[in-house]
Design a protein around this motif. Structure first.
Motif, short mmCIF file in Angstrom:
data_model
loop_
_atom_site.label_atom_id
_atom_site.label_comp_id
_atom_site.label_asym_id
_atom_site.label_seq_id
_atom_site.Cartn_x
_atom_site.Cartn_y
_atom_site.Cartn_z
N CYS A 1 0.87 -1.19 0.00
CA CYS A 1 0.00 0.00 0.00
C CYS A 1 0.90 1.23 0.00
O CYS A 1 1.99 1.21 0.58
N HIS A 2 0.45 2.32 -0.60
CA HIS A 2 1.30 3.52 -0.62
C HIS A 2 1.62 4.00 0.79
O HIS A 2 2.66 4.60 1.05
N SER A 3 0.71 3.71 1.73
CA SER A 3 0.96 4.08 3.13
C SER A 3 2.23 3.40 3.66
O SER A 3 2.93 3.96 4.50
N ASP A 4 2.50 2.19 3.16
CA ASP A 4 3.72 1.49 3.59
C ASP A 4 4.94 2.35 3.25
O ASP A 4 5.87 2.50 4.05
N LEU A 5 4.91 2.92 2.06
CA LEU A 5 6.02 3.76 1.61
C LEU A 5 6.12 5.02 2.48
O LEU A 5 7.20 5.39 2.94
N HIS A 6 4.97 5.67 2.72
CA HIS A 6 4.99 6.87 3.58
C HIS A 6 5.61 6.53 4.93
O HIS A 6 6.40 7.29 5.49
N ALA B 1 10.16 -2.29 -6.03
CA ALA B 1 8.72 -2.05 -6.10
C ALA B 1 8.36 -0.73 -5.41
O ALA B 1 7.56 0.06 -5.90
N MET B 2 8.97 -0.49 -4.25
CA MET B 2 8.72 0.75 -3.52
C MET B 2 9.09 1.97 -4.36
O MET B 2 8.37 2.97 -4.39
N GLU B 3 10.20 1.85 -5.06
CA GLU B 3 10.60 2.96 -5.95
C GLU B 3 9.54 3.20 -7.00
O GLU B 3 9.22 4.34 -7.35
N ARG B 4 9.04 2.10 -7.53
CA ARG B 4 8.03 2.24 -8.59
C ARG B 4 6.71 2.77 -8.02
O ARG B 4 5.99 3.53 -8.67
N VAL B 5 6.38 2.39 -6.79
CA VAL B 5 5.17 2.92 -6.15
C VAL B 5 5.26 4.45 -6.05
O VAL B 5 4.29 5.16 -6.30
#
Lengths: 391, 366
Positions: free
Chosen positions: B56-61, B342-346
């Motif tokens: 989820c994008h929240s994971d990245l945040h 994947a995180m970079e791509r998110v």
């Protein structure tokens, strides 16, 4: 919605703004070219603003004859709404001069058209912000004439016959019966007049959003024309009412005279913190630019804040102040005719009237000056019947 | 959500079942293998061997501390699906072998007004699946790991036959759009719903909208997404938000709008799309405050509403509805060691539309 009157702004162009501009430009054809005194067959007089100084002075004009569906009203009182000031000074960039403001009109019926069953000569009636709408769109059919895209406002609007509407700072008005409000016997005319705009503006959203339930907690932001009436309605609904204001000086007034249960000074961080998450709803009557997020935090989960004031600058809303708690920020603009009648009947039954300062028409410009400083408790009402005479 | 004062004892000491996952150690957000432990299965708990976890994008945040509340090391992941391997004595909704999921919450106070009303997401004592302090004072670790132990109340049953990998993102993205769509009556056939933003949340909103029988219009900044939206996702119409003519033609046509966009953007043109009394639901979280002009709200009695995930009862209801109507996320299945890429791509929204980590097949203890 027609871009005129109480809910318009130069920042926002309604879809029909360009239509109206075109129509106004054509106001040089045929009978529309006639002077205000000649446009209609009946003489009328009032006070008008002639330019964006907003200064008002005596003005002779005319009204239409009583049509089959019309009610003619001899005006006795007219409230001064802050919108009158905004419009007279062209603050919303939509003023057409000369302009006769006034949309909190109360008077007595002097003539009715042949189709009119519900009003009789001699009856006390009122006219608010709307004098016409299409009466056929989805909104009109659901009694939301206030959201009709073809709404015609009581003043500074282009009526169906192509002529300007003139408002209640005048001796008489002719209105389609659908838009006339009956005043119950026991409702004082002078103190009841402001309900026709200020009253419905707060009553309508409180009802629409379920903020009329005994025991619920309502916050009222701003204690002016709208705010003081909101407190009175809130208490009449059996709610707990907290006034939120910038001025501590209003506390005694709010609690002792208006009956509010509590008072918060919005700049007092401790008070605001203590009240966080306590309100089912907030009605925000403030038109000055102000900070919205601290108010949003006063709401309970799923609480709603209703804007009825219209600050000029955009509200700044940090997203978490809405997302946390699933809160709502809603807008509302006056109310429909059915709701207006219901509100007047409710006010009569519960002895709710506005707190007013009654003035003669000669005091009008000074009253407008004081209004810019919010120096009135809480609405000026012009004693038209006793002080407006033909120039 | 703060770090407990009696800061967590090391994860390996307090909990007693060994666990393994990938964690971010600092604000770079880079994840790497991490050994920790989970509590033993209590009488109200279910233990889930994790098979899949959505990103989820929240994971990245969170891993990058963008919300200023990160406590490292963080094991993210709140779109967790797997198989039940143990159930406590008081558990009656799950048995060993069932497929189950865990979303964004693992606990709440269970006694306040919100919890009683099935709005655990609004409970002041709500505990998030990761980066939160649990009732025992320890920090919660999420689904980028091999197992999770959770109270039965916060586990979601996956119906037999429901795809696990494509179902995982529903546990956050799905409930985040489903909850407000139900709350505001956007689930009534014939309503016209706008969906702003076509990403993880947006594409699921389109699918739910169509399953509800609504007319769905996607509003996006990218004309390139038109074909995708209409032909593959089944949207009825597509508006490019920067095209004033397209937008104007749609003024006053929508009963509601689900706004999934987290980038800064103007909301005023979107309000014009709403009918009288229409509501725009914000489920995205732009960083800067929204700028809201008063008149567009007043004219037409319109509203802007915030919404954040949903309660457990409606999360289960959402999964059951999705199973019944074949609503799943469009995913890119990845191996555990692809997670940093994947995180970079998110961050660049370069995914159609959710990464899901194939935990079961690719996460192994170092």
């Amino acid at each position: 919605m027609a871009d005129g009157g109480s809910c318009s702004s130069h920042e926002y162009r309604s879809p029909h703004h360009s239509d109206r501009k075109k129509a106004m430009a054509e106001l040089g054809n045929g009978k529309k070219q006639a002077s205000p005194e000649e446009v209609h067959p009946r003489k009328a007089f009032g006070w008008a603003a002639k330019d964006k100084s907003g200064v008002l002075s005596p003005f002779a004009f005319s009204r239409r004859n009583t049509g089959a569906d019309d009610v003619t009203i001899k005006i006795l009182y007219c409230g001064i709404c802050h919108s009158d000031l905004h419009t007279a000074k062209n603050e919303w960039s939509n003023a057409i001069y000369p302009m006769v403001p006034g949309h909190e009109i109360v008077g007595v019926v002097t003539e009715v058209g042949q189709n009119v069953q519900n009003f009789k000569v001699g009856e006390k009636v009122g006219v608010g912000c709307i004098v016409n709408s299409c009466l056929s769109c989805q909104n009109c059919n659901r009694d939301y004439e206030n959201y009709c895209p073809r709404i015609i406002l009581t003043y500074n609007s282009l009526d169906v016959d192509g002529t300007m509407t003139y408002g209640g700072y005048s001796n008489m008005v002719v209105v389609n019966q659908h838009f006339v409000i009956r005043f119950p016997e026991n409702l004082p005319l002078d103190k009841g007049a402001p309900l026709l705009c200020a009253g419905i503006t707060v009553y309508s959203p409180l009802k629409e959003h379920g903020l009329d339930v005994p025991g619920k907690h309502l916050g009222v932001v701003g204690l002016g024309g709208l705010g003081h009436v909101a407190v009175k309605f809130g208490k009449a609904f059996g709610m707990k009412v907290t006034v939120i204001s910038t001025s501590l000086k209003k506390e005694k007034e709010a609690i002792e005279r208006l009956g509010a249960d509590a008072f918060l000074v919005s700049s007092n961080a401790e008070q605001m913190q203590a009240a966080m998450g306590t309100m089912d709803g907030i009605i925000n009557t403030v038109s000055a630019d102000h900070s919205i997020a601290p108010l949003a935090f006063l709401l309970k989960t799923h609480g709603k804040m209703i804007m009825v004031g219209a600050p000029e600058k955009p509200l700044q809303l940090p997203i978490f102040s809405l997302i946390l708690g699933g809160k709502t920020l809603a807008g509302s603009c006056i109310g429909g005719i059915k709701a207006t009648q219901e509100m007047i009947d409710f006010a009569a039954k519960n002895n709710i009237t506005a707190d007013i300062e009654l003035i003669p028409i000669s005091y009008l410009n000074e009253a407008m000056e004081r209004l810019t400083k919010a120096d009135v408790r809480y609405r000026f009402v012009i004693d038209i019947g006793n002080s407006l005479t033909e120039a | 959500m703060e770090n407990g004062n009696n800061a967590a004892a090391s994860p390996e000491e307090v909990r007693r079942s060994p666990a393994f996952g990938w964690a971010a150690r600092d604000t770079s957000g880079v994840l790497s293998p991490f050994t920790f432990s989970r509590r033993k299965n209590g009488e109200n708990d279910v233990t889930i061997k994790i098979l899949y976890c959505g990103i989820c994008h929240s994971d990245l945040h969170s891993v990058k501390n963008e919300w200023q509340n990160s406590v490292y090391p963080i094991v993210p992941g709140h779109e967790i699906v797997g198989v039940v391997t143990e159930v406590g004595g008081k558990v009656d909704r799950f048995k060993v072998g069932d497929h189950a999921g865990v979303g964004c919450m693992v606990n709440s106070c269970r006694s306040c007004h919100e919890c009683a009303g099935h709005h655990e997401n609004h409970c002041p004592g709500m505990i998030l699946t990761y980066n939160s302090t649990d009732v025992d004072g320890t920090v919660t670790y999420g689904g980028y790991s091999d197992s999770v132990v959770v109270e039965e109340h916060f586990a979601v049953r996956f119906p037999v036959g429901m795809p696990l990998d494509r179902g995982a993102p529903l546990l956050c993205a799905g409930i985040t759009v489903y909850s407000p769509m139900k709350r505001f009556g956007f689930d009534v056939p014939g309503k016209h719903i706008g969906v702003v933003g076509l990403g993880g949340l947006g594409h699921v909103a389109v699918k739910f909208g169509k399953a509800f029988g609504a007319k769905v219009t996607v509003i996006s900044t990218s004309p390139s997404k038109r074909q995708e939206a209409v032909e593959r996702l089944g949207a009825d119409a597509f508006l490019v938000s920067k095209d004033p003519d397209e937008m104007k033609a749609a003024w006053g046509t929508m009963d509601g709008i689900i706004n999934t966009v987290s980038a800064a953007h103007e909301v005023t043109p979107l309000l014009s799309l709403l009918k009288t009394f229409g509501q725009m639901v914000m489920v995205g979280a732009p960083e800067k405050p929204l700028e809201i002009y008063a008149f567009p709200l007043l004219l037409g009695g319109k509203s802007i509403v915030g919404s954040i995930i949903g309660g457990m009862k409606e999360t289960q209801e959402m999964i059951d509805f999705a199973a019944e109507h074949n609503v799943t996320a469009d995913i890119e299945l990845i191996a555990m060691d692809y997670v940093n890429k994947a995180m970079e791509r998110v961050a660049k929204a370069d995914v159609r539309y959710r990464f899901v980590i194939d935990i079961g097949n690719t996460l192994s203890a170092a």
